[in-house]
Design an enzyme around this catalytic site. Structure first.
Site, PDB file in Angstrom:
ATOM      1  N   SER A  31      11.410  -2.397  -3.651  1.00  0.00           N
ATOM      2  CA  SER A  31      11.466  -1.718  -2.369  1.00  0.00           C
ATOM      3  C   SER A  31      12.617  -2.223  -1.517  1.00  0.00           C
ATOM      4  CB  SER A  31      10.132  -1.864  -1.627  1.00  0.00           C
ATOM      5  OG  SER A  31       9.531  -3.088  -1.911  1.00  0.00           O
ATOM      6  N   ASN A  81      12.896   1.899   3.425  1.00  0.00           N
ATOM      7  CA  ASN A  81      12.363   0.713   4.104  1.00  0.00           C
ATOM      8  C   ASN A  81      13.239   0.209   5.240  1.00  0.00           C
ATOM      9  OD1 ASN A  81       9.796   0.270   2.999  1.00  0.00           O
ATOM     10  ND2 ASN A  81      10.801  -0.169   1.049  1.00  0.00           N
TER      11      ASN A  81
HETATM   12  N1  CAA Z   1      -4.066   8.110  -5.788  1.00  0.00           N
HETATM   13  C1  CAA Z   1      -4.117   9.399  -6.129  1.00  0.00           C
HETATM   14  N2  CAA Z   1      -4.423  10.394  -5.259  1.00  0.00           N
HETATM   15  C2  CAA Z   1      -4.689  10.043  -3.988  1.00  0.00           C
HETATM   16  C3  CAA Z   1      -4.657   8.708  -3.546  1.00  0.00           C
HETATM   17  C4  CAA Z   1      -4.339   7.711  -4.510  1.00  0.00           C
HETATM   18  N3  CAA Z   1      -4.270   6.411  -4.205  1.00  0.00           N
HETATM   19  N4  CAA Z   1      -4.965   8.674  -2.229  1.00  0.00           N
HETATM   20  C5  CAA Z   1      -5.175   9.952  -1.861  1.00  0.00           C
HETATM   21  N5  CAA Z   1      -5.020  10.773  -2.908  1.00  0.00           N
HETATM   22  C6  CAA Z   1      -5.142  12.229  -2.924  1.00  0.00           C
HETATM   23  C7  CAA Z   1      -6.558  12.667  -2.615  1.00  0.00           C
HETATM   24  O1  CAA Z   1      -7.348  12.701  -3.793  1.00  0.00           O
HETATM   25  C8  CAA Z   1      -6.337  14.051  -2.031  1.00  0.00           C
HETATM   26  O2  CAA Z   1      -6.116  14.973  -3.083  1.00  0.00           O
HETATM   27  P1  CAA Z   1      -6.507  16.559  -2.911  1.00  0.00           P
HETATM   28  O3  CAA Z   1      -5.585  17.118  -1.876  1.00  0.00           O
HETATM   29  O4  CAA Z   1      -6.255  17.110  -4.265  1.00  0.00           O
HETATM   30  O5  CAA Z   1      -7.949  16.575  -2.503  1.00  0.00           O
HETATM   31  C9  CAA Z   1      -5.000  13.919  -1.275  1.00  0.00           C
HETATM   32  O6  CAA Z   1      -4.345  12.764  -1.842  1.00  0.00           O
HETATM   33  C10 CAA Z   1      -5.209  13.690   0.204  1.00  0.00           C
HETATM   34  O7  CAA Z   1      -6.056  12.550   0.362  1.00  0.00           O
HETATM   35  P2  CAA Z   1      -7.204  12.419   1.458  1.00  0.00           P
HETATM   36  O8  CAA Z   1      -7.707  13.797   1.813  1.00  0.00           O
HETATM   37  O9  CAA Z   1      -8.206  11.423   0.982  1.00  0.00           O
HETATM   38  O10 CAA Z   1      -6.526  11.718   2.690  1.00  0.00           O
HETATM   39  P3  CAA Z   1      -5.239  12.120   3.507  1.00  0.00           P
HETATM   40  O11 CAA Z   1      -5.102  13.593   3.677  1.00  0.00           O
HETATM   41  O12 CAA Z   1      -5.239  11.245   4.694  1.00  0.00           O
HETATM   42  O13 CAA Z   1      -4.032  11.661   2.548  1.00  0.00           O
HETATM   43  C11 CAA Z   1      -2.451  10.004   2.059  1.00  0.00           C
HETATM   44  C12 CAA Z   1      -3.933  10.356   2.104  1.00  0.00           C
HETATM   45  C13 CAA Z   1      -1.743  10.890   1.027  1.00  0.00           C
HETATM   46  C14 CAA Z   1      -2.344   8.554   1.640  1.00  0.00           C
HETATM   47  C15 CAA Z   1      -1.824  10.275   3.472  1.00  0.00           C
HETATM   48  O14 CAA Z   1      -2.589   9.595   4.451  1.00  0.00           O
HETATM   49  C16 CAA Z   1      -0.396   9.836   3.593  1.00  0.00           C
HETATM   50  O15 CAA Z   1       0.518  10.545   3.207  1.00  0.00           O
HETATM   51  N6  CAA Z   1      -0.174   8.626   4.150  1.00  0.00           N
HETATM   52  C17 CAA Z   1       1.150   8.056   4.300  1.00  0.00           C
HETATM   53  C18 CAA Z   1       1.568   7.440   2.982  1.00  0.00           C
HETATM   54  C19 CAA Z   1       2.938   6.853   3.054  1.00  0.00           C
HETATM   55  O16 CAA Z   1       3.611   6.845   4.077  1.00  0.00           O
HETATM   56  N7  CAA Z   1       3.378   6.328   1.927  1.00  0.00           N
HETATM   57  C20 CAA Z   1       4.656   5.655   1.831  1.00  0.00           C
HETATM   58  C21 CAA Z   1       4.443   4.210   1.933  1.00  0.00           C
HETATM   59  S1  CAA Z   1       5.969   3.345   1.831  1.00  0.00           S
HETATM   60  C22 CAA Z   1       6.197   3.100   0.224  1.00  0.00           C
HETATM   61  O17 CAA Z   1       5.396   3.384  -0.615  1.00  0.00           O
HETATM   62  C23 CAA Z   1       7.484   2.478  -0.142  1.00  0.00           C
HETATM   63  C24 CAA Z   1       7.631   1.052  -0.004  1.00  0.00           C
HETATM   64  O18 CAA Z   1       8.549   0.522  -0.594  1.00  0.00           O
HETATM   65  C25 CAA Z   1       6.791   0.210   0.858  1.00  0.00           C
END
Ligand code: CAA
Length: 286
Positions: free
Chosen positions: A122, A193
């Site tokens: 990252s 990041n």
């Molecule tokens: N694995 C697989 N599928 C997942 C999951 C996981 N860990 N978490 C959620 N999902 C799926 C759910 O099953 C659901 O699928 P359907 O649409 O088919 O039902 C979908 O994602 C939406 O999940 P939820 O309804 O439970 O919850 P939500 O709408 O709040 O979405 C989220 C969850 C996708 C995590 C959303 O909150 C989100 O986009 N959050 C921000 C995530 C983000 O910013 N990520 C980047 C982080 S930085 C990074 O990764 C880089 C780094 O170097 C640090």
């Protein structure tokens, strides 16, 4: 080499990023070797993949046959020698420079000469990792977002030494995995990041200085800026140790005080409160 020549895809690290990467590669039709330092870690990653695919079957997003075929394409490994015939590797080990350096030195010895060695780091400079190998033209950053099966972005990072061919294969593979790639150059934190982590760090400062409660801070960003999660909940998802490691990389890379990690973040990491993976971070998890 072209993306369609990639038949065997290696993933190092079966944790939250690694198993997600193995999943998207297997679903896209590639044969995958999923490696971790212990077989039980690789097996745990495989279980997580199986659970995610089962949910997709329940939701009607894939058939049972497609799920079974994807799982069959994944072989588990606890020995890097199993990478002797891979075409492309993504390393998703822990965010520790020395560990990654050693992995790349080992991969360089074991993998075929044509194999591309990508890192999901990252924030560690890709050029520094590439310099550990005798194939710096075939080393590149392939940075997936968490949770990998859901997030559309793959940040593709060129080091100075990365060849155009390596870049193109990586870019095309990201598309094959159903993702949208974005290109970044090799500066600390790349794009994702460099922007995200100072925001999370500032949210932790708001908590540290009593500007607001964890709920207020996250509500402001969720409802005021339409972020899907508040920054503190997101930090718990990413892992507070990873957040701290990224802030340290930004701070050391730019020598600019605006990237200093918040002391509260450091305290949480020292206490072992790393977020979801340990059951406690800014929030508690069952
Ligand atoms: N694995 C697989 N599928 C997942 C999951 C996981 N860990 N978490 C959620 N999902 C799926 C759910 O099953 C659901 O699928 P359907 O649409 O088919 O039902 C979908 O994602 C939406 O999940 P939820 O309804 O439970 O919850 P939500 O709408 O709040 O979405 C989220 C969850 C996708 C995590 C959303 O909150 C989100 O986009 N959050 C921000 C995530 C983000 O910013 N990520 C980047 C982080 S930085 C990074 O990764 C880089 C780094 O170097 C640090």
């Amino acid at each position: 080499m072209k993306a369609e020549d990639v038949k065997l895809f290696g993933v190092i690290g079966a944790g939250q990023m690694g198993h997600g990467i193995a999943l998207v590669a297997a679903v896209s039709g590639l044969n995958v070797v999923l490696n971790d330092i212990k077989m039980e870690f690789a097996e745990r990653g495989f279980q997580s993949i199986s659970q995610i695919l089962s949910k997709n079957v329940d939701k009607g997003k894939m058939t049972q046959e497609e799920k079974d075929a994807a799982l069959e394409r994944i072989k588990l490994s606890a020995n890097l020698r199993d990478f002797h015939s891979v075409d492309f590797v993504v390393e998703a080990a822990t965010e520790n420079q020395e560990i990654k350096f050693q992995i790349f030195r080992d991969l360089d010895e074991i993998c075929p000469a044509h194999a591309i060695l990508a890192t999901n780091t990252s924030s560690i400079p890709i050029g520094r990792i590439a310099a550990q190998t005798k194939r710096p033209d075939k080393v590149i950053g392939m940075h997936f977002m968490n949770p990998v099966p859901v997030m559309k972005l793959v940040e593709v990072i060129r080091a100075l030494t990365t060849s155009d061919e390596t870049f193109q294969v990586t870019w095309d593979l990201a598309i094959k995995f159903g993702k949208t790639p974005a290109e970044a150059n090799d500066y600390p934190g790349f794009i994702a990041n460099r922007i995200l982590m100072p925001m999370i760090n500032e949210a932790i400062y708001c908590l540290y200085e009593g500007v607001g409660s964890r709920e207020s801070i996250d509500t402001v960003m969720r409802l005021g800026m339409n972020h899907p999660m508040g920054p503190l909940a997101l930090a718990d998802l990413i892992g507070l140790d990873t957040c701290l490691a990224i802030m340290e990389t930004l701070y050391e890379g730019f020598k600019d005080s605006k990237y200093r990690p918040c002391p509260l973040l450091r305290k949480y990491v020292e206490a072992g409160w790393l977020g979801r993976k340990t059951g406690k971070g800014f929030y508690e998890y069952k």
